[in-house]
Scaffold this motif. Structure first.
Motif, PDB file in Angstrom:
ATOM      1  N   GLY A  27       0.764  -1.252  -0.313  1.00 23.59           N
ATOM      2  CA  GLY A  27       0.134   0.040   0.231  1.00 23.59           C
ATOM      3  C   GLY A  27       1.037   1.249  -0.069  1.00 23.59           C
ATOM      4  N   GLY A  28       1.907   1.438  -0.818  1.00 28.36           N
ATOM      5  CA  GLY A  28       3.086   2.831  -0.926  1.00 28.36           C
ATOM      6  C   GLY A  28       3.255   2.685   0.845  1.00 28.36           C
ATOM      7  N   TYR A  29       2.855   3.530   1.508  1.00 28.15           N
ATOM      8  CA  TYR A  29       3.431   4.030   2.870  1.00 28.15           C
ATOM      9  C   TYR A  29       2.988   3.354   3.601  1.00 28.15           C
ATOM     10  N   GLY A  30       1.872   2.700   3.054  1.00 29.69           N
ATOM     11  CA  GLY A  30       1.351   1.346   4.171  1.00 29.69           C
ATOM     12  C   GLY A  30       0.288   2.201   4.995  1.00 29.69           C
ATOM     13  N   HIS A  31      -0.685   3.394   4.433  1.00 32.68           N
ATOM     14  CA  HIS A  31      -1.966   2.932   5.283  1.00 32.68           C
ATOM     15  C   HIS A  31      -3.563   2.114   4.273  1.00 32.68           C
ATOM     16  N   PRO A  32      -4.354   1.741   5.592  1.00 30.27           N
ATOM     17  CA  PRO A  32      -4.600   0.722   5.338  1.00 30.27           C
ATOM     18  C   PRO A  32      -5.324   0.026   4.592  1.00 30.27           C
TER      19      PRO A  32
ATOM     20  N   VAL B 168      11.810  11.651   6.528  1.00 32.14           N
ATOM     21  CA  VAL B 168      12.366  11.326   5.317  1.00 32.14           C
ATOM     22  C   VAL B 168      12.437   9.255   5.155  1.00 32.14           C
ATOM     23  N   ARG B 169      13.208   9.476   6.874  1.00 29.44           N
ATOM     24  CA  ARG B 169      13.243   8.449   7.200  1.00 29.44           C
ATOM     25  C   ARG B 169      12.735   6.812   6.637  1.00 29.44           C
ATOM     26  N   SER B 170      11.244   7.566   7.099  1.00 31.93           N
ATOM     27  CA  SER B 170       9.968   6.132   6.870  1.00 31.93           C
ATOM     28  C   SER B 170       9.950   5.852   5.733  1.00 31.93           C
ATOM     29  N   PHE B 171      10.768   6.124   4.260  1.00 31.31           N
ATOM     30  CA  PHE B 171      10.840   6.429   3.120  1.00 31.31           C
ATOM     31  C   PHE B 171      11.326   5.067   2.308  1.00 31.31           C
ATOM     32  N   GLU B 172      12.565   4.537   3.502  1.00 31.89           N
ATOM     33  CA  GLU B 172      13.477   3.902   3.237  1.00 31.89           C
ATOM     34  C   GLU B 172      12.175   2.651   3.668  1.00 31.89           C
TER      35      GLU B 172
END
Length: 282
Positions: free
Chosen positions: A130-135, A185-189
């Motif tokens: 889901g890309g960045y993880g949204h349910p 920004v680190r979450s996009f790793e």
């Protein structure tokens, strides 16, 4: 020959961030572009209160974005926005009709009905994470994958982001702009897809102004909480840097071999089946 492409998204503004350039490009080429959105985004972070008022505002914004992109038809499936709790968890106060709680088969049948009615040649969803993880984005993957199977839609693309150039672009932007507190920004790793699995790299730099207009249409998502949000920061990025960061849109087609390098959603591999493999531009 004109074809029909259906873009399936979770909330208003998702189309602006991930696929707006591709949608504008296909519309400019004479293809029919259809936008299907699962929810009205009534639980998104905004200055307006959650519920009907925010849903109405975001629906109006969605139609404005679609008009800017040349979309021929917008379909709202009418599910409730599941929201996003702490650490990306599903919101405990989500509505009874939340998209994340929808029966996958039932939701897939509703989307498949649109695909059949449109004789769709292509459907876009998200990647399995889901890309960045949204349910709700994960649910788009599940529902869309099943719907394509039911309808027999021949091309299924997962809209994603190549995390490698994304991180480079964000780190560059970070030198000039202070991102809002919720933006790490680190979450996009760990988000989106590695470059090695991406099969389509669509150059949409010619449509950067249209993509920016699509983003700008979602004014309710530019503010909320303690101040400007990520969308507002993106809209302030100067044109050349904006085109660098947002000038390519990325897709994965699972029935093609990893390493395929295609530049258009309707591109196919040569009949020999040999993929053109190229190194990512640095």
């Amino acid at each position: 020959m004109a074809r029909t492409a259906v873009f399936f998204h979770a909330h208003p503004d998702d189309e602006a961030l991930l696929t707006a350039g591709t949608m504008a490009m296909l519309a400019s080429e004479g293809h029919r572009v259809v936008l299907v959105v699962a929810t009205a985004g009534e639980r998104g972070l905004a200055d307006l209160p959650h519920g009907d008022e925010l849903a109405e505002a975001r629906t109006t914004e969605l139609y404005a974005s679609a008009a800017a992109l040349g979309v021929a038809r917008v379909v709202l499936l009418g599910y409730g926005d599941s929201g996003l709790g702490e650490g990306g968890a599903i919101g405990d106060d989500r509505p009874p009709n939340a998209f994340i709680d929808a029966d996958i088969e039932e939701a897939a049948q509703r989307l498949a009905a649109v695909l059949k009615e449109e004789s769709a040649d292509l459907l876009t969803i998200y990647d399995p994470a889901g890309g960045y993880g949204h349910p709700d984005h994960v649910q788009v993957y599940r529902v869309g994958q099943r719907a394509a199977g039911i309808a027999g839609t021949p091309i299924l693309l997962e809209a994603t982001v190549n995390r490698d150039p994304l991180l480079r672009g964000l780190r560059l932007a970070q030198r000039f702009y202070r991102f809002p507190p919720e933006f790490d920004v680190r979450s996009f790793e760990r988000a989106y897809s590695p470059g090695e699995v991406i099969t389509h790299r669509v150059n949409v730099r010619r449509f950067a102004k249209v993509k920016r207009a699509s983003m700008a249409a979602h004014a309710s998502q530019a503010t909320g909480g303690d101040g400007d949000r990520t969308l507002a920061v993106m809209l302030r990025i100067p044109g050349p840097l904006y085109r660098l960061i947002f000038g390519t849109e990325w897709y994965v087609r699972r029935d093609l071999p990893p390493g395929a390098r295609l530049g258009h959603p309707f591109d196919e591999l040569p009949e020999t089946g040999e993929a053109e493999v190229a190194e990512e531009a640095s």
